[in-house]
Design a protein around this motif. Structure first.
Motif: not given
Length: 426
Positions: A109, A130, A132, A141, A144-145, A170-173, A178, A180
């Protein structure tokens, strides 16, 4: 439990998911639909498949679609730019984001997020957001950010702006993979076409009616079109324009039919019957009566026009009310409160303005009087309408109508489910 389904033409992926480009499509109003949400999502995906027609011409392979909670993931062998362009025309998606599909791990990620800002100009601000979906992921979240933001600063030296960043990463886990993304395009928003029923649009060659059709589609209406020409007293230019406009509008929906109806003889009969300064209102009444008959045959539930209150003489409140009286179905006017410049700006945005500006012979100008009544009453039109056999006129017009389906000549590629779970709710 999420049930895995076999992907036709796309292998199931076991173990770590390799880095690969895809497109994230964020759902709009669909997520508010509660227990009926799955019906809206199914229609949304059907419309997306239709929009992808032709995307794989000359490209071996297939396209796949995967649903997550309030997000659709689109990928495959077609060029990403082509997928983005087509997805942006689908009603129901509020954002279209090119992304990287990576293994669900901190290292993967972070690497993808740092790479998303490669080439960013010095001083470009950024923020990391992010989500999660897979709760067992070891970082929250927020954690991770902070981690991703710190690594981006180390790699690129860019400043953070959490309020109005130039770039939003933007991160979608999810559980196995995942996503990005560092770029967001606006989508059409609204509801999936077809979820609100069917309508028939009175399509002229101007700016207004194509924009009205587009707004109707955004509210979930699947649209067919009817265009009235002044034939045989006018040339075919307006019919060609109507075809081009319908083809452009059909890019936003499963292609609807266009009916070209000659109105010239009926207009002449109105004039001979003594319509005088009520000629334009009489024509409009005849159009909506004919459109109502045609709409019922097409199983449409409403008629759509591009009327804007007070824009021209036939669009005063009293004249529109009199036109409505002749209809046997609801007459919808999506632009009723719009100003002309707003309509023109929207026409430019949706791609119909360049067609609407082309010259043609408008049937509404045929036999139009010098002065048009602004406040027509029913008794004003009752006399000359009695001298006409409107039902017979309408049958003659519709019997000789030309019917096409603009934009329906593209071949659809196979669109398959994505590898792995079809729906993720975690």
């Amino acid at each position: 439990m999420n049930a895995a389904v076999p992907a036709q033409g796309v292998p199931d992926l076991a173990g770590p998911v390799p880095i690969g480009p895809c497109v994230l499509l964020k759902h709009g109003e669909v997520f508010l639909k509660g227990r009926n949400r799955h019906l809206f999502v199914e229609r949304l995906h059907d419309n997306l498949r239709g929009a992808l027609r032709g995307a794989l011409r000359g490209v071996p392979g297939s396209v796949w679609i995967k649903e997550m909670q309030n997000v659709t993931v689109l990928g495959g062998d077609a060029p990403q730019d082509e997928l983005i362009a087509r997805a942006r025309r689908v009603m129901g998606f509020v954002a279209v984001q090119p992304a990287l599909r990576v293994e669900t791990s901190e290292e993967a990620i972070v690497a993808a997020a740092v790479g998303a800002l490669d080439g960013a100009a010095p001083g470009t601000t950024f923020a990391v957001r992010a989500r999660r979906r897979h709760k067992p992921f070891p970082l929250t979240s927020t954690q991770l950010e902070r981690l991703v933001g710190a690594r981006i600063q180390e790699a690129h030296g860019l400043p953070v702006d959490l309020t109005r960043p130039d770039i939003r990463v933007e991160v979608e886990i999810d559980r196995k993979e995942s996503y990005v993304s560092g770029l967001r395009h606006f989508g059409q928003g609204g509801l999936p076409v077809g979820t609100s029923g069917r309508a028939l649009v009175l399509l002229s060659g101007g700016y207004d009616s194509p924009v009205a059709a587009h707004r109707a589609m955004r509210r979930g209406l699947r649209c067919d079109f009817v265009h009235f020409t002044g034939a045989p007293y006018t040339n075919a230019a307006s019919a060609f324009k109507a075809y081009a406009l319908a083809r452009e509008l059909n890019r936003y929906q499963p292609p609807g039919k266009l009916h070209i109806v000659a109105l010239g003889h009926a207009q002449k009969q109105l004039a001979v019957a003594g319509a005088g300064r009520f000629q334009v209102v009489g024509q409009r009444r005849l159009m909506v009566r004919a459109a109502s008959v045609l709409a019922r045959r097409l199983r449409a539930q409403a008629v759509v026009t591009g009327d804007a209150l007070g824009q021209v003489a036939s669009q005063t409140l009293s004249n529109m009310a009199l036109v409505d009286e002749a209809a046997t179905l609801p007459v919808l006017r999506p632009l009723i409160g719009w100003e002309k410049q707003e309509i023109i700006d929207e026409a430019r945005r949706i791609g119909t303005a360049e067609i609407s500006v082309l010259p043609d012979e408008d049937c509404c100008q045929l036999l139009a009087p010098r002065q048009v009544s602004l406040r027509t009453k029913l008794e004003d039109v009752a006399g000359f309408e009695k001298r006409l056999d409107a039902d017979e006129l309408i049958e003659e017009m519709l019997a000789s109508a030309q019917v096409t389906r603009p934009g329906a000549d593209e071949a659809a590629p196979a669109v398959t489910p994505a590898p792995g779970p079809v729906r993720t709710t975690g």
